[in-house]
Structures are given as C-alpha cells and as structure tokens.
Design a protein around this motif. Structure first.
Motif, mmCIF file in Angstrom:
data_model
loop_
_atom_site.group_PDB
_atom_site.id
_atom_site.type_symbol
_atom_site.label_atom_id
_atom_site.label_comp_id
_atom_site.label_asym_id
_atom_site.label_seq_id
_atom_site.Cartn_x
_atom_site.Cartn_y
_atom_site.Cartn_z
ATOM 1 N N ALA A 32 3.427 -13.091 -7.658
ATOM 2 C CA ALA A 32 3.532 -11.634 -7.791
ATOM 3 C C ALA A 32 3.351 -10.903 -6.471
ATOM 4 N N ILE A 33 2.622 -11.484 -5.530
ATOM 5 C CA ILE A 33 2.394 -10.808 -4.251
ATOM 6 C C ILE A 33 3.702 -10.615 -3.487
ATOM 7 N N GLU A 34 4.699 -11.466 -3.760
ATOM 8 C CA GLU A 34 5.996 -11.318 -3.086
ATOM 9 C C GLU A 34 6.653 -9.984 -3.455
ATOM 10 N N ALA A 38 7.458 -6.896 -0.946
ATOM 11 C CA ALA A 38 8.826 -6.377 -0.850
ATOM 12 C C ALA A 38 8.830 -4.852 -0.952
ATOM 13 N N LYS A 39 8.085 -4.322 -1.908
ATOM 14 C CA LYS A 39 8.043 -2.863 -2.068
ATOM 15 C C LYS A 39 7.328 -2.215 -0.884
ATOM 16 N N TRP A 40 6.260 -2.823 -0.442
ATOM 17 C CA TRP A 40 5.468 -2.316 0.682
ATOM 18 C C TRP A 40 6.294 -2.311 1.966
ATOM 19 N N LYS A 41 6.984 -3.430 2.246
ATOM 20 C CA LYS A 41 7.803 -3.524 3.458
ATOM 21 C C LYS A 41 8.954 -2.520 3.438
ATOM 22 N N ALA A 58 1.931 4.116 8.530
ATOM 23 C CA ALA A 58 2.898 3.688 7.511
ATOM 24 C C ALA A 58 2.379 2.486 6.738
ATOM 25 N N ILE A 59 1.747 1.552 7.441
ATOM 26 C CA ILE A 59 1.196 0.366 6.786
ATOM 27 C C ILE A 59 0.117 0.770 5.790
ATOM 28 N N LEU A 60 -0.778 1.636 6.222
ATOM 29 C CA LEU A 60 -1.875 2.054 5.349
ATOM 30 C C LEU A 60 -1.385 2.895 4.175
ATOM 31 N N SER A 61 -0.505 3.848 4.440
ATOM 32 C CA SER A 61 -0.021 4.698 3.349
ATOM 33 C C SER A 61 0.920 3.936 2.426
ATOM 34 N N GLY A 62 1.563 2.894 2.941
ATOM 35 C CA GLY A 62 2.461 2.089 2.111
ATOM 36 C C GLY A 62 1.755 1.402 0.964
ATOM 37 N N CYS A 63 0.512 1.043 1.175
ATOM 38 C CA CYS A 63 -0.251 0.388 0.101
ATOM 39 C C CYS A 63 -0.385 1.290 -1.118
ATOM 40 N N SER A 64 -0.522 2.585 -0.874
ATOM 41 C CA SER A 64 -0.709 3.507 -2.005
ATOM 42 C C SER A 64 0.589 3.766 -2.763
#
Length: 90
Positions: A32-34, A38-41, A58-64
């Motif tokens: 599931a982490i894939e 994918a969505k995060w990237k 972008a990396i930090l805000s992407g998690c949310s």
C-alpha cells in the motif's frame, strides 16, 4: 523461481488438503505504501519547486494531501489484489 521444500512438508500439505500458494518476490500491488508514494510524488512534482526550501515545503505539505480515505482505499486495493491471487484470477 525455485522454493525448496521437504518431502515431509509436501506430504503433510497434501494429506491435510492444503495448497502452497507462492507470492511474487515483490509486487507493488501488495504494498500500500507504493500508492501513497505515487500520490505524494505527483503532488511534489506539480509544485515545480525551484529552491531547496520550496522543495522541502512541497515534501512536507504533500503528506497532508493523502487522506485517511485514500489510505483506506490503498489497503482495500491490496486486499482485492491479494484475494485475486489466492483465487488465481487475473
């Protein structure tokens, strides 16, 4: 790929009516982490960061951007794929 097994184990499986099902060594469909990555990237790439600070933001805000519902869906997909494998469906 060869998976060594003893004759005793094979005999016990056959006597009990069990069947050995082998999974592939790695499958992104069973991880599931894939889907999370994918969505995060995808989010990070759309930010077009030009500086290290912009990239970090972008990396930090992407998690949310990945919601609880998304994660539930990721695991639902893993379960569906795993069951297809067990049932030997395509």
């Amino acid at each position: 790929m060869f998976y060594p097994q003893s004759c005793r184990h094979q005999r016990l499986r056959e006597q009990s009516g069990h069947q050995l099902l082998l999974l592939p060594p790695y499958s992104p469909h069973l991880n599931a982490i894939e889907e999370f990555f994918a969505k995060w990237k995808c989010y990070i790439k759309t930010r077009n960061s030009n500086t290290t600070q912009e990239l970090e933001n972008a990396i930090l805000s992407g998690c949310s951007t990945v919601s609880v519902e998304d994660c539930s869906g990721f695991f639902r997909d893993v379960r569906r794929y795993a069951l297809k494998g067990v049932r030997r469906e395509e």
